[in-house]
Design a protein around this motif. Structure first.
Motif, PDB file in Angstrom:
ATOM      1  N   LYS A   4       0.971  -1.248   0.076  1.00 32.03           N
ATOM      2  CA  LYS A   4       0.085   0.162   0.140  1.00 32.03           C
ATOM      3  C   LYS A   4       0.833   1.281   0.092  1.00 32.03           C
ATOM      4  O   LYS A   4       1.820   1.114   0.537  1.00 32.03           O
ATOM      5  CB  LYS A   4      -0.921   0.063   1.298  1.00 32.03           C
ATOM      6  N   ASP A   5       0.405   2.316  -0.680  1.00 33.71           N
ATOM      7  CA  ASP A   5       1.026   3.550  -0.696  1.00 33.71           C
ATOM      8  C   ASP A   5       2.390   3.604  -1.049  1.00 33.71           C
ATOM      9  O   ASP A   5       3.489   4.374  -0.577  1.00 33.71           O
ATOM     10  CB  ASP A   5       0.880   4.072   0.918  1.00 33.71           C
ATOM     11  N   ASP A   7       3.659   4.569  -3.844  1.00 36.43           N
ATOM     12  CA  ASP A   7       3.611   5.884  -4.688  1.00 36.43           C
ATOM     13  C   ASP A   7       4.090   6.826  -3.628  1.00 36.43           C
ATOM     14  O   ASP A   7       4.823   7.947  -4.193  1.00 36.43           O
ATOM     15  CB  ASP A   7       2.595   6.255  -5.350  1.00 36.43           C
ATOM     16  N   LYS A   8       4.026   6.834  -2.424  1.00 34.78           N
ATOM     17  CA  LYS A   8       4.650   7.877  -1.535  1.00 34.78           C
ATOM     18  C   LYS A   8       6.262   7.915  -1.410  1.00 34.78           C
ATOM     19  O   LYS A   8       6.744   8.944  -1.038  1.00 34.78           O
ATOM     20  CB  LYS A   8       3.845   7.918  -0.323  1.00 34.78           C
ATOM     21  N   TYR A   9       6.781   6.711  -1.829  1.00 32.46           N
ATOM     22  CA  TYR A   9       8.280   6.740  -1.761  1.00 32.46           C
ATOM     23  C   TYR A   9       8.877   7.161  -3.134  1.00 32.46           C
ATOM     24  O   TYR A   9       8.499   7.022  -4.269  1.00 32.46           O
ATOM     25  CB  TYR A   9       8.641   5.203  -1.413  1.00 32.46           C
ATOM     26  N   THR A  10      10.130   7.813  -2.773  1.00 32.38           N
ATOM     27  CA  THR A  10      10.682   8.218  -3.897  1.00 32.38           C
ATOM     28  C   THR A  10      11.545   7.009  -4.323  1.00 32.38           C
ATOM     29  O   THR A  10      11.491   5.644  -3.984  1.00 32.38           O
ATOM     30  CB  THR A  10      12.052   8.986  -3.288  1.00 32.38           C
ATOM     31  N   GLU A  13      14.308   5.407  -2.439  1.00 35.63           N
ATOM     32  CA  GLU A  13      13.623   4.783  -0.973  1.00 35.63           C
ATOM     33  C   GLU A  13      13.205   3.391  -1.698  1.00 35.63           C
ATOM     34  O   GLU A  13      13.322   2.383  -0.893  1.00 35.63           O
ATOM     35  CB  GLU A  13      12.632   5.445  -0.437  1.00 35.63           C
ATOM     36  N   LYS A  14      12.605   3.436  -2.751  1.00 34.30           N
ATOM     37  CA  LYS A  14      12.161   2.180  -3.332  1.00 34.30           C
ATOM     38  C   LYS A  14      13.336   1.148  -3.581  1.00 34.30           C
ATOM     39  O   LYS A  14      13.271   0.007  -3.277  1.00 34.30           O
ATOM     40  CB  LYS A  14      11.034   2.313  -4.528  1.00 34.30           C
TER      41      LYS A  14
END
Length: 70
Positions: A4-5, A7-10, A13-14
């Motif tokens: 979940k979420d 997309d909120k990570y750069t 970070e991914k």
């Protein structure tokens, strides 16, 4: 499984997350059956004896596209 979420990570970070996941899996002792070991040994021998052909990802995609259209 869906994270979940995500997309909120750069992207950085991914990548760090992917590295941490890989590290956690790669530390485990993976067990291979005797048949798997024999197959891997067979394939390594073919590579060492120059009896194997290698294909680029582009070659594979083109072959798949051609076979799909045939």
């Amino acid at each position: 499984m869906k994270i979940k979420d995500l997309d909120k990570y750069t992207n950085a970070e991914k990548i760090l997350l992917a590295e941490e996941l890989w590290e956690s899996v790669s530390k485990e002792k993976l067990e291979l059956s005797d048949a798997m070991k024999q197959e891997l040994d067979r394939r390594i021998s073919l590579v060492e004896e120059d009896k194997t052909e290698f294909y680029t990802w582009e070659d594979v995609k083109n072959t798949l596209k051609k076979s799909r259209n045939a």
